[in-house]
Design a protein around this motif. Structure first.
Motif, mmCIF file in Angstrom:
data_model
loop_
_atom_site.group_PDB
_atom_site.id
_atom_site.type_symbol
_atom_site.label_atom_id
_atom_site.label_comp_id
_atom_site.label_asym_id
_atom_site.label_seq_id
_atom_site.Cartn_x
_atom_site.Cartn_y
_atom_site.Cartn_z
ATOM 1 N N GLU A 171 -72.792 -46.787 -10.722
ATOM 2 C CA GLU A 171 -72.554 -45.418 -11.174
ATOM 3 C C GLU A 171 -71.215 -45.390 -11.909
ATOM 4 O O GLU A 171 -70.192 -45.803 -11.358
ATOM 5 C CB GLU A 171 -72.477 -44.432 -9.996
ATOM 6 C CG GLU A 171 -73.630 -44.536 -9.008
ATOM 7 C CD GLU A 171 -74.877 -43.828 -9.480
ATOM 8 O OE1 GLU A 171 -75.014 -43.609 -10.694
ATOM 9 O OE2 GLU A 171 -75.728 -43.504 -8.635
ATOM 10 N N ASN A 202 -68.965 -41.538 -6.588
ATOM 11 C CA ASN A 202 -68.519 -40.533 -7.550
ATOM 12 C C ASN A 202 -67.001 -40.587 -7.657
ATOM 13 O O ASN A 202 -66.317 -41.095 -6.764
ATOM 14 C CB ASN A 202 -68.984 -39.133 -7.132
ATOM 15 C CG ASN A 202 -68.331 -38.662 -5.852
ATOM 16 O OD1 ASN A 202 -67.271 -38.028 -5.887
ATOM 17 N ND2 ASN A 202 -68.920 -38.980 -4.696
ATOM 18 N N ASN A 250 -66.925 -33.431 -12.140
ATOM 19 C CA ASN A 250 -67.322 -34.685 -11.494
ATOM 20 C C ASN A 250 -68.554 -35.213 -12.227
ATOM 21 O O ASN A 250 -69.686 -34.891 -11.883
ATOM 22 C CB ASN A 250 -67.629 -34.449 -10.010
ATOM 23 C CG ASN A 250 -67.786 -35.741 -9.230
ATOM 24 O OD1 ASN A 250 -67.261 -36.780 -9.618
ATOM 25 N ND2 ASN A 250 -68.502 -35.682 -8.119
ATOM 26 N N VAL A 269 -71.137 -38.037 -13.452
ATOM 27 C CA VAL A 269 -71.695 -39.322 -13.009
ATOM 28 C C VAL A 269 -72.770 -39.766 -13.977
ATOM 29 O O VAL A 269 -73.737 -39.044 -14.216
ATOM 30 C CB VAL A 269 -72.288 -39.219 -11.590
ATOM 31 C CG1 VAL A 269 -72.869 -40.567 -11.168
ATOM 32 C CG2 VAL A 269 -71.236 -38.753 -10.594
ATOM 33 N N SER A 296 -68.397 -43.022 -13.181
ATOM 34 C CA SER A 296 -68.031 -41.640 -12.900
ATOM 35 C C SER A 296 -66.586 -41.364 -13.282
ATOM 36 O O SER A 296 -65.705 -42.204 -13.091
ATOM 37 C CB SER A 296 -68.240 -41.320 -11.411
ATOM 38 O OG SER A 296 -67.963 -39.961 -11.141
#
Length: 337
Positions: A12, A308, A32, A34, A14
């Protein structure tokens, strides 16, 4: 204080902007973003490190602009830059670390390295303004299963761990053998709600004795053998029953060791975090155990259980306040406590 943070330890990419004020207890997510690689790795049935690294390179600049725009800030508004530098896939980590280093150097901003496991635990701060150390924490994910005594915002002692596979890896393997596409965690959770948890006898991942240790390789192999043996006999495998039996066995093992850890440390607060903390059965089992012991239970919002940058940002704030910064010599480290 506003923190721009980056997370790229696995699959991920992020970037996030968070705001924190320790004096007022404020912990706010301003953005936030992602960029998931699920569709990229789905064809392989799991994360391919080299592919993940390349995907991070393609995404990180774009999501940084998006994170700043969504938060309604510019780099001139940022006070510090935080980045996950350990543990994780080395190629993936290097993308985030080098990008963060360059950004911090170019804008004369403090650079704060963050341990990925500490970041997962810190995700719980966003949902509970009253949560402060000391407390006990479990990080349960695809790569980690660790019980930690959190003595302060930055001082963590690992007191329990898995000897082999992580709990999330066991869930992924069980899903794969049951024909559930990657990533299978959410579907296994759903199937477990429909099955009979007494249908299949499986070995407990909790190592016997006083040590706070797990071994998930045995239950993983037991599920594979059960499915294959039933197929060889021409029997029918009920996916719901296997999922239910597997999930309850895992939940019982985890709650058993968490209860022992609470007895050992005397803590009256417990946090569970990481991707597997999104599992509804685990959340319910740990919540029930805590209620029976009058222990306060905390778990991040489901959307903050996975990787995240917001969780990295809030942990970076506490690391910075404790005096932890780095210069351009900062490197990525694949393994870390």
């Amino acid at each position: 204080m506003k923190i721009l943070a980056f997370e790229s330890s696995c699959d991920e990419t992020s970037a996030a902007v968070v705001e924190a004020d320790g004096g007022k207890g404020e912990r706010v997510i301003l953005s936030n973003i992602v960029a998931s690689q699920i569709d990229i790795h789905k064809r392989f049935g799991g994360v391919v490190p080299e592919v993940a690294g390349r995907a991070h390179i393609e995404a990180i600049s774009k999501i940084t602009h998006e994170a700043l725009k969504t938060a309604g800030v510019t780099l001139s508004d940022i006070d510090i830059i935080g980045v996950t530098n350990t543990p994780g896939l080395i190629g993936a980590l290097l993308v985030g670390v080098n990008f963060a280093k360059s950004l911090a150097f170019a804008n004369n901003l403090p650079l704060v390295p963050v341990n990925h496991l500490k970041g997962h635990v810190a995700a719980a701060y966003f949902g509970y303004s009253e949560l402060y150390p000391p407390y006990l924490a479990l990080v349960a994910s695809g790569a980690h299963t660790s019980i930690m005594d959190v003595k302060s915002h930055t001082e963590f002692e690992t007191i329990g761990f898995t000897r082999d596979d992580a709990v999330g890896e066991a869930f992924d393997k069980a899903a794969r053998v049951l024909g559930v596409p990657y990533p299978g965690g959410a579907e296994i959770d759903r199937l477990a709600s429909l099955g009979n948890p007494d249908a299949v006898k499986l070995p407990s991942p909790a190592i016997s004795g006083d040590a706070l240790e797990f071994s998930f390789s045995g239950i993983k192999t037991a599920v594979v053998n059960y499915v294959h043996n039933e197929g060889a006999r021409g029997g029918t495998v009920c996916r719901e029953d296997v999922a239910a039996s597997f999930t309850r066995t895992v939940c019982r093992a985890i709650t058993e060791k968490l209860a022992a850890a609470l007895d050992l440390t005397g803590r009256d607060k417990l946090v569970i975090a990481g991707g597997v903390a999104a599992n509804s059965h685990l959340r319910a089992a740990v919540s029930e155990m805590c209620a029976g012991r009058r222990v306060e239970f905390y778990v991040p919002d489901v959307k903050l259980c996975g990787d995240n940058a917001a969780m990295v940002g809030i942990q970076a704030y506490y690391e910075y306040m404790a005096g932890s910064t780095a210069d351009t010599a900062l490197n990525a480290v694949a393994t870390g406590d």
